[in-house]
Motif scaffolding. Sequence first.
Motif, PDB file in Angstrom:
ATOM      1  N   ASP A   6     -55.913 -66.775 -80.398  1.00 57.86           N
ATOM      2  CA  ASP A   6     -54.578 -66.579 -79.846  1.00 57.86           C
ATOM      3  C   ASP A   6     -53.871 -67.919 -79.795  1.00 57.86           C
ATOM      4  O   ASP A   6     -54.353 -68.868 -79.190  1.00 57.86           O
ATOM      5  CB  ASP A   6     -54.650 -65.991 -78.431  1.00 57.86           C
ATOM      6  N   ILE A   7     -52.717 -67.990 -80.445  1.00 59.72           N
ATOM      7  CA  ILE A   7     -51.944 -69.228 -80.474  1.00 59.72           C
ATOM      8  C   ILE A   7     -50.540 -68.901 -79.986  1.00 59.72           C
ATOM      9  O   ILE A   7     -49.895 -68.001 -80.502  1.00 59.72           O
ATOM     10  CB  ILE A   7     -51.887 -69.829 -81.885  1.00 59.72           C
ATOM     11  N   THR A   8     -50.080 -69.657 -79.019  1.00 59.26           N
ATOM     12  CA  THR A   8     -48.750 -69.428 -78.466  1.00 59.26           C
ATOM     13  C   THR A   8     -47.696 -70.144 -79.293  1.00 59.26           C
ATOM     14  O   THR A   8     -47.992 -71.093 -80.031  1.00 59.26           O
ATOM     15  CB  THR A   8     -48.670 -69.936 -77.021  1.00 59.26           C
ATOM     16  N   LEU A   9     -46.451 -69.710 -79.167  1.00 54.95           N
ATOM     17  CA  LEU A   9     -45.357 -70.354 -79.880  1.00 54.95           C
ATOM     18  C   LEU A   9     -45.239 -71.831 -79.511  1.00 54.95           C
ATOM     19  O   LEU A   9     -45.093 -72.672 -80.420  1.00 54.95           O
ATOM     20  CB  LEU A   9     -44.037 -69.619 -79.611  1.00 54.95           C
ATOM     21  N   PRO A  10     -45.319 -72.204 -78.225  1.00 55.90           N
ATOM     22  CA  PRO A  10     -45.258 -73.641 -77.922  1.00 55.90           C
ATOM     23  C   PRO A  10     -46.363 -74.437 -78.612  1.00 55.90           C
ATOM     24  O   PRO A  10     -46.138 -75.564 -79.064  1.00 55.90           O
ATOM     25  CB  PRO A  10     -45.398 -73.698 -76.403  1.00 55.90           C
ATOM     26  N   HIS A  11     -47.555 -73.844 -78.753  1.00 58.36           N
ATOM     27  CA  HIS A  11     -48.656 -74.521 -79.436  1.00 58.36           C
ATOM     28  C   HIS A  11     -48.327 -74.704 -80.915  1.00 58.36           C
ATOM     29  O   HIS A  11     -48.546 -75.780 -81.496  1.00 58.36           O
ATOM     30  CB  HIS A  11     -49.952 -73.741 -79.255  1.00 58.36           C
ATOM     31  N   ILE A  12     -47.775 -73.669 -81.531  1.00 56.39           N
ATOM     32  CA  ILE A  12     -47.388 -73.767 -82.942  1.00 56.39           C
ATOM     33  C   ILE A  12     -46.334 -74.850 -83.128  1.00 56.39           C
ATOM     34  O   ILE A  12     -46.425 -75.673 -84.044  1.00 56.39           O
ATOM     35  CB  ILE A  12     -46.870 -72.409 -83.461  1.00 56.39           C
ATOM     36  N   LEU A  13     -45.338 -74.863 -82.250  1.00 55.83           N
ATOM     37  CA  LEU A  13     -44.277 -75.871 -82.356  1.00 55.83           C
ATOM     38  C   LEU A  13     -44.812 -77.280 -82.154  1.00 55.83           C
ATOM     39  O   LEU A  13     -44.377 -78.223 -82.835  1.00 55.83           O
ATOM     40  CB  LEU A  13     -43.157 -75.561 -81.366  1.00 55.83           C
ATOM     41  N   LYS A  14     -45.763 -77.427 -81.246  1.00 51.83           N
ATOM     42  CA  LYS A  14     -46.368 -78.737 -81.022  1.00 51.83           C
ATOM     43  C   LYS A  14     -47.114 -79.197 -82.283  1.00 51.83           C
ATOM     44  O   LYS A  14     -47.007 -80.363 -82.693  1.00 51.83           O
ATOM     45  CB  LYS A  14     -47.317 -78.695 -79.828  1.00 51.83           C
ATOM     46  N   LEU A  15     -47.842 -78.284 -82.906  1.00 51.84           N
ATOM     47  CA  LEU A  15     -48.562 -78.621 -84.136  1.00 51.84           C
ATOM     48  C   LEU A  15     -47.591 -79.005 -85.253  1.00 51.84           C
ATOM     49  O   LEU A  15     -47.806 -79.981 -85.975  1.00 51.84           O
ATOM     50  CB  LEU A  15     -49.442 -77.453 -84.576  1.00 51.84           C
ATOM     51  N   ILE A  16     -46.516 -78.245 -85.385  1.00 50.53           N
ATOM     52  CA  ILE A  16     -45.526 -78.552 -86.424  1.00 50.53           C
ATOM     53  C   ILE A  16     -44.887 -79.912 -86.173  1.00 50.53           C
ATOM     54  O   ILE A  16     -44.650 -80.685 -87.106  1.00 50.53           O
ATOM     55  CB  ILE A  16     -44.464 -77.434 -86.503  1.00 50.53           C
ATOM     56  N   SER A  17     -44.642 -80.230 -84.902  1.00 48.72           N
ATOM     57  CA  SER A  17     -44.008 -81.517 -84.599  1.00 48.72           C
ATOM     58  C   SER A  17     -44.904 -82.704 -84.967  1.00 48.72           C
ATOM     59  O   SER A  17     -44.422 -83.818 -85.126  1.00 48.72           O
ATOM     60  CB  SER A  17     -43.627 -81.588 -83.119  1.00 48.72           C
ATOM     61  N   GLN A  18     -46.198 -82.452 -85.130  1.00 44.64           N
ATOM     62  CA  GLN A  18     -47.130 -83.518 -85.498  1.00 44.64           C
ATOM     63  C   GLN A  18     -47.291 -83.660 -87.016  1.00 44.64           C
ATOM     64  O   GLN A  18     -47.964 -84.565 -87.489  1.00 44.64           O
ATOM     65  CB  GLN A  18     -48.497 -83.250 -84.849  1.00 44.64           C
ATOM     66  N   MET A  19     -46.644 -82.768 -87.766  1.00 47.71           N
ATOM     67  CA  MET A  19     -46.741 -82.814 -89.222  1.00 47.71           C
ATOM     68  C   MET A  19     -45.734 -83.811 -89.791  1.00 47.71           C
ATOM     69  O   MET A  19     -44.706 -84.083 -89.177  1.00 47.71           O
ATOM     70  CB  MET A  19     -46.436 -81.436 -89.815  1.00 47.71           C
TER      71      MET A  19
END
Length: 79
Positions: A6-19
């Motif tokens: 289970d991955i939340t939207l804030p977690h996805i956005l945090k991961l994308i911001s690190q790309m």
Amino acid sequence: MQIAVDITLPHILKLISQMNLNEIEEVKKTIVKKELYFKKFQKDDLGDLMGDFQKENYSDDFFKDLEDGLRKSSIYDAH
């Protein structure tokens, strides 16, 4: 083997911001290529859904509450 996470939207956005920019562009291209933004929720027929629950021997009161709730929900709302 299959693993569910289970991955939340804030977690996805945090991961994308690190790309880096190239990785973000690749994510964007994949979203467009797979047309992920066009996929809509496909609701089941309410009768079929109720039939699935009836197989599990829930009480009549539960079915009435479930059906009433689904009919009022945004997913099954006829409006």
